[in-house]
Design a protein around this motif. Structure first.
Motif, mmCIF file in Angstrom:
data_model
loop_
_atom_site.group_PDB
_atom_site.id
_atom_site.type_symbol
_atom_site.label_atom_id
_atom_site.label_comp_id
_atom_site.label_asym_id
_atom_site.label_seq_id
_atom_site.Cartn_x
_atom_site.Cartn_y
_atom_site.Cartn_z
ATOM 1 N N ARG A 100 35.190 2.887 -25.159
ATOM 2 C CA ARG A 100 36.189 3.175 -24.132
ATOM 3 C C ARG A 100 35.822 4.387 -23.273
ATOM 4 O O ARG A 100 36.290 4.513 -22.161
ATOM 5 C CB ARG A 100 37.558 3.373 -24.777
ATOM 6 N N ASN A 101 34.979 5.286 -23.789
ATOM 7 C CA ASN A 101 34.626 6.492 -23.033
ATOM 8 C C ASN A 101 33.379 6.308 -22.167
ATOM 9 O O ASN A 101 32.832 7.267 -21.654
ATOM 10 C CB ASN A 101 34.450 7.681 -23.971
ATOM 11 N N THR A 102 32.943 5.078 -21.966
ATOM 12 C CA THR A 102 31.776 4.783 -21.137
ATOM 13 C C THR A 102 32.159 4.886 -19.662
ATOM 14 O O THR A 102 33.127 4.279 -19.218
ATOM 15 C CB THR A 102 31.256 3.363 -21.435
ATOM 16 N N TYR A 103 31.395 5.674 -18.894
ATOM 17 C CA TYR A 103 31.660 5.808 -17.467
ATOM 18 C C TYR A 103 31.398 4.490 -16.739
ATOM 19 O O TYR A 103 30.544 3.702 -17.136
ATOM 20 C CB TYR A 103 30.774 6.887 -16.843
ATOM 21 N N VAL A 104 32.127 4.291 -15.626
ATOM 22 C CA VAL A 104 31.958 3.097 -14.800
ATOM 23 C C VAL A 104 31.567 3.538 -13.395
ATOM 24 O O VAL A 104 32.220 4.393 -12.801
ATOM 25 C CB VAL A 104 33.251 2.262 -14.738
ATOM 26 N N CYS A 105 30.491 2.955 -12.888
ATOM 27 C CA CYS A 105 30.012 3.242 -11.530
ATOM 28 C C CYS A 105 29.763 1.931 -10.806
ATOM 29 O O CYS A 105 29.685 0.868 -11.419
ATOM 30 C CB CYS A 105 28.714 4.046 -11.576
ATOM 31 N N VAL A 106 29.603 2.038 -9.512
ATOM 32 C CA VAL A 106 29.363 0.878 -8.645
ATOM 33 C C VAL A 106 28.054 1.138 -7.905
ATOM 34 O O VAL A 106 27.686 2.292 -7.667
ATOM 35 C CB VAL A 106 30.524 0.717 -7.638
ATOM 36 N N THR A 107 27.372 0.070 -7.554
ATOM 37 C CA THR A 107 26.165 0.196 -6.737
ATOM 38 C C THR A 107 26.022 -1.033 -5.857
ATOM 39 O O THR A 107 26.414 -2.131 -6.262
ATOM 40 C CB THR A 107 24.902 0.370 -7.599
#
Length: 191
Positions: A100-107
């Motif tokens: 649950r503590n995994t960062y989420v990014c977009v590319t």
């Protein structure tokens, strides 16, 4: 009668201990530890995952242990397909594989990030995590995690700004923010 009770008690004890023996344990050398997972659409518009490991010798055919996962990188094209995005959130919530503590990014282009990551001294997942944590401390803003997006899918309470990553001159940097409203990627991208 006492003998029957003892035998039944012993059988219950043995059955209980059998569940503790870990028959399904996977040895450490049979595990791979992805540090980043890129979520994208294949040429046939199917969801596909690309894994980046800490070590070059990691084997995709071994058991994937997500306990050290740092970043989930989602391509914009995937986010724009709201059904696939919602299915992705539902699946990872059901399976409980991603921390649950995994960062989420977009590319806009996962290939670009992965290719640039190959030239780094550390794996690209750890590199991005360090970059995000530094930015989070400096700006005192909370960067969204998988747990945040899953919670908001249910609660519909917040609007999240996901960092958009791009590679420029051999460096990975935050170039924009992609807005996710209430677990849905339909909100506008912001500069």
């Amino acid at each position: 009668m006492k003998k029957l009770i003892r035998i039944c008690s012993l059988l219950l004890l043995l059955a209980g201990c059998g569940g503790l023996c870990g028959c399904k344990a996977v040895e450490l050398e049979d595990r791979s530890f992805p540090m980043m997972v890129a979520v994208e659409l294949s040429d046939m518009k199917q969801t596909q995952f690309r894994y980046v490991f800490a070590n070059e010798w990691s084997d995709i055919n071994s058991y994937l242990d997500y306990n050290h996962l740092k970043v989930v990188l989602i391509e914009e094209e995937f986010l724009e397909d709201e059904k696939k995005y919602q299915d992705f959130l539902t699946e990872i919530q059901k399976e409980e594989t991603f921390p649950r503590n995994t960062y989420v990014c977009v590319t806009p282009d996962a290939d670009e990030i992965c290719d640039t990551g190959e030239a780094l001294a550390i794996d690209v997942g750890t590199y991005i995590e360090n970059m995000l944590q530094t930015k989070e401390r400096l700006e005192k803003n909370h960067l969204p995690t998988i747990g945040d997006l899953l919670d908001d899918k249910e609660n519909q309470m917040r609007i999240w700004k996901l960092p958009v990553l791009s590679a420029k001159d051999g460096q990975i940097e935050i170039t924009d923010y992609y807005q996710i409203a209430y677990g849905s990627p339909s909100a506008l991208r912001e500069s």
